[in-house]
Motif scaffolding. Structure first.
Motif, PDB file in Angstrom:
ATOM      1  N   ARG A 101       0.850  -1.190   0.000  1.00 29.52           N
ATOM      2  CA  ARG A 101       0.000   0.000   0.000  1.00 29.52           C
ATOM      3  C   ARG A 101       0.882   1.234   0.000  1.00 29.52           C
ATOM      4  N   LEU A 102       0.698   2.066  -1.020  1.00 26.06           N
ATOM      5  CA  LEU A 102       1.496   3.284  -1.127  1.00 26.06           C
ATOM      6  C   LEU A 102       0.573   4.484  -0.984  1.00 26.06           C
ATOM      7  N   HIS A 103       1.053   5.477  -0.256  1.00 27.36           N
ATOM      8  CA  HIS A 103       0.218   6.638   0.022  1.00 27.36           C
ATOM      9  C   HIS A 103       1.074   7.892  -0.064  1.00 27.36           C
ATOM     10  N   ASP A 104       0.631   8.866  -0.863  1.00 24.73           N
ATOM     11  CA  ASP A 104       1.397  10.121  -0.895  1.00 24.73           C
ATOM     12  C   ASP A 104       0.472  11.328  -0.986  1.00 24.73           C
ATOM     13  N   HIS A 105       1.053  12.488  -0.709  1.00 29.61           N
ATOM     14  CA  HIS A 105       0.308  13.745  -0.810  1.00 29.61           C
ATOM     15  C   HIS A 105       0.846  14.577  -1.962  1.00 29.61           C
ATOM     16  N   GLY A 106       1.215  13.910  -3.039  1.00 25.14           N
ATOM     17  CA  GLY A 106       1.785  14.591  -4.201  1.00 25.14           C
ATOM     18  C   GLY A 106       0.704  15.243  -5.043  1.00 25.14           C
ATOM     19  N   PRO A 107       1.074  15.623  -6.264  1.00 28.11           N
ATOM     20  CA  PRO A 107       0.157  16.364  -7.136  1.00 28.11           C
ATOM     21  C   PRO A 107      -0.982  15.515  -7.721  1.00 28.11           C
ATOM     22  N   GLY A 108      -0.881  14.196  -7.594  1.00 29.99           N
ATOM     23  CA  GLY A 108      -1.893  13.330  -8.197  1.00 29.99           C
ATOM     24  C   GLY A 108      -1.571  13.028  -9.650  1.00 29.99           C
ATOM     25  N   ILE A 109      -2.234  12.008 -10.188  1.00 28.74           N
ATOM     26  CA  ILE A 109      -1.982  11.605 -11.580  1.00 28.74           C
ATOM     27  C   ILE A 109      -3.130  12.136 -12.437  1.00 28.74           C
ATOM     28  N   LYS A 110      -2.764  12.951 -13.444  1.00 32.36           N
ATOM     29  CA  LYS A 110      -3.778  13.613 -14.265  1.00 32.36           C
ATOM     30  C   LYS A 110      -4.616  12.621 -15.049  1.00 32.36           C
ATOM     31  N   ASN A 111      -3.931  11.712 -15.726  1.00 33.11           N
ATOM     32  CA  ASN A 111      -4.632  10.767 -16.584  1.00 33.11           C
ATOM     33  C   ASN A 111      -4.034   9.369 -16.348  1.00 33.11           C
ATOM     34  N   ILE A 112      -4.743   8.573 -15.580  1.00 29.52           N
ATOM     35  CA  ILE A 112      -4.177   7.275 -15.171  1.00 29.52           C
ATOM     36  C   ILE A 112      -3.966   6.353 -16.375  1.00 29.52           C
ATOM     37  N   ASP A 113      -4.910   6.354 -17.315  1.00 28.82           N
ATOM     38  CA  ASP A 113      -4.766   5.497 -18.499  1.00 28.82           C
ATOM     39  C   ASP A 113      -3.479   5.828 -19.259  1.00 28.82           C
TER      40      ASP A 113
END
Lengths: 108, 141
Positions: free
Chosen positions: B75-87
């Motif tokens: 399980r990985l958890h971060d407070h980064g910018p997020g992924i814009k487009n997962i696909d």
């Protein structure tokens, strides 16, 4: 063939050799770390020209027999100290990746 | 599915050179537990890619590895910018890493694809500006 036997027979230099008796079963050449991580087999001699600290984690996780740094690329003292601590064999050669692989292929 | 063991790691986002320490430690721990080498290899690779991603993109984060009787869960958890487009991020060769990261041998766009390839199951939850959670499972049976 073990890593120490390879050093002797191929004339590679040992930068660190904490695990001289590791058995060599093949060769993998690559500089893209994710690629190496996913494709190198355990027991491979990993030939690369990368010399940053992250190569140690990759070698350790992929379980390669040793890292062979080609083209006489210079290694930092930090890297060598950490390699010793992490029990990772690091060898050096002035040869290019292809020539080094051919040499190993004739020996193993 | 009972939880047998859990390892927790804080992944330091400031020190790129030490990235991978958690994965190396997990590998050692799993070896001591007598987990088959091929399973350990898959867990280590999947986790290392996740760890590197957290360092490159998210300024670090947390990783938990849970061993049960049937699977190993990362399980990985971060407070980064997020992924814009997962696909798009799942496609081999797609990367938003900087040139500096690329000169270090990363940024080949193999991170998420490798995580998918080496795990049996992957769930990605990401929100822009909030962070990313990833759960990967490698089955033991």
């Amino acid at each position: 063939m073990t890593v120490s036997e390879l050093i002797e027979k191929a004339g590679f230099k040992a930068a660190t050799l904490p695990e001289p008796d590791k058995e060599i079963t093949g060769v993998y050449i690559g500089d893209l770390l994710s690629w190496v991580m996913g494709r190198a087999n355990s027991g491979d001699v990993w030939i690369t020209i990368m010399s940053n600290m992250n190569i140690l984690a990759v070698a350790s996780l992929a379980d390669t027999a040793c890292i062979l740094v080609a083209e006489d690329v210079e290694l930092s003292q930090d890297l060598l100290t950490t390699a010793k601590q992490k029990n990772i064999n690091v060898l050096l050669t002035e040869l290019g990746a292809y020539e080094a692989a051919v040499k190993i292929s004739k020996l193993i | 599915m009972s939880e047998l063991l859990k390892f927790h790691f804080d992944v330091d986002g400031t020190d790129f050179t030490s990235a991978g320490q958690a994965s190396v430690q997990v590998k050692k721990n799993l070896r001591q537990l007598g987990i088959p080498p091929e399973i350990i290899r898959r867990v280590s690779i999947a986790m290392y890619e996740g760890e590197i991603n957290m360092v490159i993109h998210a300024g670090g984060g947390e990783a938990d590895v849970i061993v049960t009787e049937t699977a190993i869960e990362i399980r990985l958890h971060d407070h980064g910018p997020g992924i814009k487009n997962i696909d798009q991020a799942m496609q081999e060769g797609f990367s938003t890493a900087t040139d500096t990261i690329r000169t270090l041998g990363f940024g080949a766009g193999m991170g998420l694809p490798n995580m998918k390839r080496y795990s049996d199951d992957i769930e990605i939850h990401s929100e822009l500006g909030v962070g990313t959670d990833i759960i990967m499972r490698v089955n033991l049976t």
